[in-house]
Design a protein around this motif. Structure first.
Motif, PDB file in Angstrom:
ATOM      1  N   ALA A 149       0.839  -1.204   0.000  1.00 31.51           N
ATOM      2  CA  ALA A 149       0.000   0.000   0.000  1.00 31.51           C
ATOM      3  C   ALA A 149       0.874   1.253   0.000  1.00 31.51           C
ATOM      4  CB  ALA A 149      -0.923  -0.003   1.220  1.00 31.51           C
TER       5      ALA A 149
ATOM      6  N   ASP B 236       2.179   1.873  -3.434  1.00 30.19           N
ATOM      7  CA  ASP B 236       1.225   2.319  -4.455  1.00 30.19           C
ATOM      8  C   ASP B 236       0.685   3.718  -4.207  1.00 30.19           C
ATOM      9  OD1 ASP B 236       1.596   0.018  -5.817  1.00 30.19           O
ATOM     10  OD2 ASP B 236      -0.343  -0.880  -5.366  1.00 30.19           O
ATOM     11  N   SER B 237       0.422   4.093  -2.973  1.00 31.27           N
ATOM     12  CA  SER B 237      -0.062   5.443  -2.685  1.00 31.27           C
ATOM     13  C   SER B 237       0.151   5.770  -1.214  1.00 31.27           C
ATOM     14  CB  SER B 237      -1.553   5.575  -3.017  1.00 31.27           C
ATOM     15  OG  SER B 237      -2.060   6.776  -2.472  1.00 31.27           O
TER      16      SER B 237
ATOM     17  N   ALA C  33      -0.464   8.578   0.281  1.00 31.34           N
ATOM     18  CA  ALA C  33      -1.593   9.348   0.821  1.00 31.34           C
ATOM     19  C   ALA C  33      -2.714   8.411   1.255  1.00 31.34           C
ATOM     20  CB  ALA C  33      -2.096  10.342  -0.223  1.00 31.34           C
ATOM     21  N   ALA C  34      -3.070   7.468   0.367  1.00 30.79           N
ATOM     22  CA  ALA C  34      -4.150   6.547   0.710  1.00 30.79           C
ATOM     23  C   ALA C  34      -3.724   5.648   1.865  1.00 30.79           C
ATOM     24  CB  ALA C  34      -4.536   5.712  -0.503  1.00 30.79           C
ATOM     25  N   ALA C  35      -2.452   5.251   1.906  1.00 31.63           N
ATOM     26  CA  ALA C  35      -1.964   4.416   3.004  1.00 31.63           C
ATOM     27  C   ALA C  35      -2.143   5.143   4.335  1.00 31.63           C
ATOM     28  CB  ALA C  35      -0.503   4.037   2.779  1.00 31.63           C
ATOM     29  N   LEU C  36      -1.762   6.420   4.367  1.00 39.38           N
ATOM     30  CA  LEU C  36      -1.940   7.204   5.591  1.00 39.38           C
ATOM     31  C   LEU C  36      -3.411   7.261   5.993  1.00 39.38           C
ATOM     32  CD1 LEU C  36       0.411  10.302   5.169  1.00 39.38           C
ATOM     33  CD2 LEU C  36       0.565   8.522   6.914  1.00 39.38           C
ATOM     34  N   ALA C  37      -4.263   7.528   5.013  1.00 40.54           N
ATOM     35  CA  ALA C  37      -5.692   7.641   5.303  1.00 40.54           C
ATOM     36  C   ALA C  37      -6.266   6.323   5.802  1.00 40.54           C
ATOM     37  CB  ALA C  37      -6.453   8.113   4.063  1.00 40.54           C
ATOM     38  N   MET C  38      -5.648   5.210   5.417  1.00 43.75           N
ATOM     39  CA  MET C  38      -6.110   3.903   5.878  1.00 43.75           C
ATOM     40  C   MET C  38      -5.431   3.498   7.188  1.00 43.75           C
ATOM     41  SD  MET C  38      -8.436   2.768   3.946  1.00 43.75           S
ATOM     42  CE  MET C  38      -9.074   4.322   3.365  1.00 43.75           C
TER      43      MET C  38
ATOM     44  N   GLY D 138      -2.443  11.841  -4.552  1.00 44.97           N
ATOM     45  CA  GLY D 138      -3.860  11.822  -4.260  1.00 44.97           C
ATOM     46  C   GLY D 138      -4.354  13.012  -3.471  1.00 44.97           C
TER      47      GLY D 138
END
Lengths: 359, 252
Positions: free
Chosen positions: A198, A201-202, A204-209, A356
């Motif tokens: 994760a 790949d991203s 930003a999305a990893a942090l948000a998850m 993102g």
């Protein structure tokens, strides 16, 4: 329509598992067929050990997207730990392997600390410096490493079993590598493995998850170094002598080439990559100084034919044989209105998702 | 539950959010609307802690969000989607969704490596919960597809599903229907409407599709140039002169 496609996908899973089982059996049974040939057994043993190194490097480069060109450094730490243990500590073999892994893992942890903040070129330079520094340190720290002369390991023994034949040495390496690979596969198929990919790949999305990005990078460095250290331990027992000259930049680049030839982010690919490059290396050794040139040429040829590495061949074959469907003919919420699907595709440009974050 | 109080955010000399205050009530769909560049996504990035405002307070169930790093926002119960979809594109759809559940697992590297009971249990739960959400979004058929190879519409759904499966108390949706077909938009509107009751969460919806927004939300906050210019029920907003001038007038 749906159950059909699901069963097809399950088939994909089965095929991958089947591939692993076939590979495992092939390596397990190889000595039955070539066991009498000492040279072949030596090459196979080296390939098995290198396969673990290449898989460990793929954890960094392929699965985490962190380029390292100093993997031979971790190999050296594990090899010297084995040599030191054999000469001074006389630990039982499993303990010694664990110690080699942990020591290398510790070094990986320290090297990984700045990786949370550094990317790209900077990380390459740091790992390059590390890879170059380790043999130098080994040369200087003569109390531990015995300097230029190196450390020799006379006999490899586990309880009453003495590994004094090429076949026994092969099986010793094979068992340790197989267990290590299984643990790596289990990690990759878990929350920890998903977090690693994760972050690649991203971020930003990893942090948000809820994935702590910097910590995940340190973890993957530690993990990679741990298993490479175990491979280093095997390397020391296989070679019987550990010297600073064993761990060159060329060796690190050889591992990186095997990762790329096999395929980024593929464990099976790395095993094949290691096997292929060890084979090319041994075959080309007879032509003297051209060996490295031939390896380089082999890498170029493979990448021209299969840009995503040898691991992409099954998928390419599958597409040729129409086993998998193309993009855009999938069912989903639009299936009720078939005409809508194409406009979903045409509707917008997905663009570059990296990052993102948009103001 | 979520409260923004006097929030201001600037980038250099540009004021993206200007002394903004509003509240998101529990269990409802609140819409945040405004023309392009009004600062909607900046507000969302403040809530998910990608941006730190220079002034103001952001609290969630009484907790000060500005004290938390972005990776802990999901633990207090706030999940988000991304305007331009930020999927883990090499991973399968189901793995993308599993990552949405992963913050709830206490299993560390060691437990995962040796498949200790809590790791096994989490894998099972993650799979089941991912499948529930895939079914809700009607995308079970693409569960094993690599998400980067999907059409844009499907990627938007996976992005929404990944946030939804984390079981948030507040779901932030950044233009969930943008760039998708009219058919998918209408379908999404009915699905978003179902979310509060079915998943027990509040929704903050950003979009500039007025039809979508006014059709699904109970409360609307209108921003322009980073400031709030109106707030009310969809019916009130339809009749608000300033909104019509700043926003509807241009759109229709």
């Amino acid at each position: 329509m749906m159950p059909n496609s699901v069963s097809r996908l399950r088939k994909g899973h089965m095929a991958r598992r089947g591939g692993l089982a076939v590979g495992f059996l092939a390596f397990a049974l190889a000595p039955v067929f070539v066991g009498s040939n000492v040279t072949t057994m030596g090459i196979l043993t080296e390939a098995v050990i290198y396969a673990l190194v290449v898989v460990s490097l793929n954890l960094l480069v392929g699965f985490a997207g962190l380029v390292s060109i100093g993997q031979a450094g971790f190999l050296a730490v594990g090899a010297y730990a084995a040599g030191y243990s054999a000469n001074h500590l006389h630990l039982a073999l499993p303990l010694e392997l664990l110690l080699s892994g942990i020591l290398a893992g510790l070094v990986g942890f320290i090297l990984g600390l700045p990786s949370g903040r550094l990317r790209g070129h900077y990380l390459v330079i740091i790992t390059l410096g590390f890879g170059l520094a380790v043999p130098q340190i080994a040369l200087e720290a003569t109390d531990i490493t015995n300097g230029f002369t190196g450390l020799s390991i006379s006999n490899t023994q586990f309880g009453p079993i003495v590994m004094n034949s090429p076949r026994a040495m092969y099986y010793f390496a094979f068992v340790v590598v197989a267990i290590s690979m299984m643990l790596i596969l289990l990690v990759l198929a878990s929350k920890s493995g998903r977090a690693i990919m994760a972050v690649r790949d991203s971020e930003a999305a990893a942090l948000a998850m809820g994935i702590p990005v910097a910590r995940t990078k340190v973890i993957v460095f530690t993990l990679s170094a741990f298993f490479c250290g175990i491979a280093g331990d095997l390397f020391a027992h296989f070679e019987g002598l550990v010297t600073p000259a064993d761990f060159t930049l060329a060796l690190s680049l050889f591992f990186l080439a095997a990762v790329i030839v096999g395929g980024l982010g593929s464990v099976g690919g790395s095993i094949v990559g290691a096997l292929v490059l060890v084979y090319v290396q041994t075959r080309s050794a007879s032509v003297g100084g051209y060996s490295e040139f031939i390896i380089g040429a082999a890498v170029v040829v493979v990448l021209m034919l299969f840009p995503e590495g040898l691991a992409s061949i099954p998928a390419l074959l599958g597409r040729k044989l129409h086993l998998t469907r193309g993009v855009g003919e999938l069912p989903g919420p639009d299936a009720a209105e078939p005409g809508e699907v194409s406009s979903v595709i045409a509707g917008a440009d997905p663009g570059d998702h990296q990052g993102g974050v948009n103001a | 539950m979520l409260e923004l109080d006097g929030v201001s955010l600037s980038f250099g000399g540009v004021r993206a959010v200007n002394n903004l205050s509003f509240e998101i009530p529990d269990g409802q769909i609140t819409a945040l609307i405004g023309p392009n560049g009004a600062g909607k996504t900046s507000i969302l990035n403040v809530i998910s802690r990608f941006y730190t405002p220079q002034h103001g307070r952001v609290t969630f169930d009484g907790k000060d969000l500005l004290q938390l790093p972005p990776s802990e926002i999901i633990d207090v119960g706030i999940a988000r989607s991304f305007q331009n979809v930020a999927l883990f594109k090499e991973l399968s759809v189901v793995d993308n969704l599993k990552i949405g559940t992963d913050h709830r697992s206490s299993a560390g590297l060691f437990s995962n490596m040796f498949r200790l009971p809590r790791a096994v249990k989490h894998e099972r739960d993650a799979r089941r919960e991912a499948e529930e959400v895939l079914e809700f979004l009607d995308i079970e058929a693409i569960a094993e597809r690599r998400s980067g190879t999907l059409s844009y519409g499907h990627q938007k759904l996976v992005d929404l599903g990944r946030a939804l499966v984390s079981r948030p108390k507040l779901l932030l949706l950044d233009e969930p229907a943008a760039g998708t077909s009219e058919g998918l938009k209408a379908w999404l509107a009915t699905k978003i409407k179902e979310i509060p009751e079915r998943f027990g969460c509040a929704v903050l919806l950003i979009d500039h599709d007025m039809l979508l927004v006014l059709g699904v939300s109970q409360k609307v906050v209108v921003v322009d140039f980073g400031s709030k210019i109106a707030q009310g029920t969809p019916d009130e907003i339809r009749q608000d002169r300033r909104v019509i001038a700043a926003y509807l007038g241009e759109e229709s």
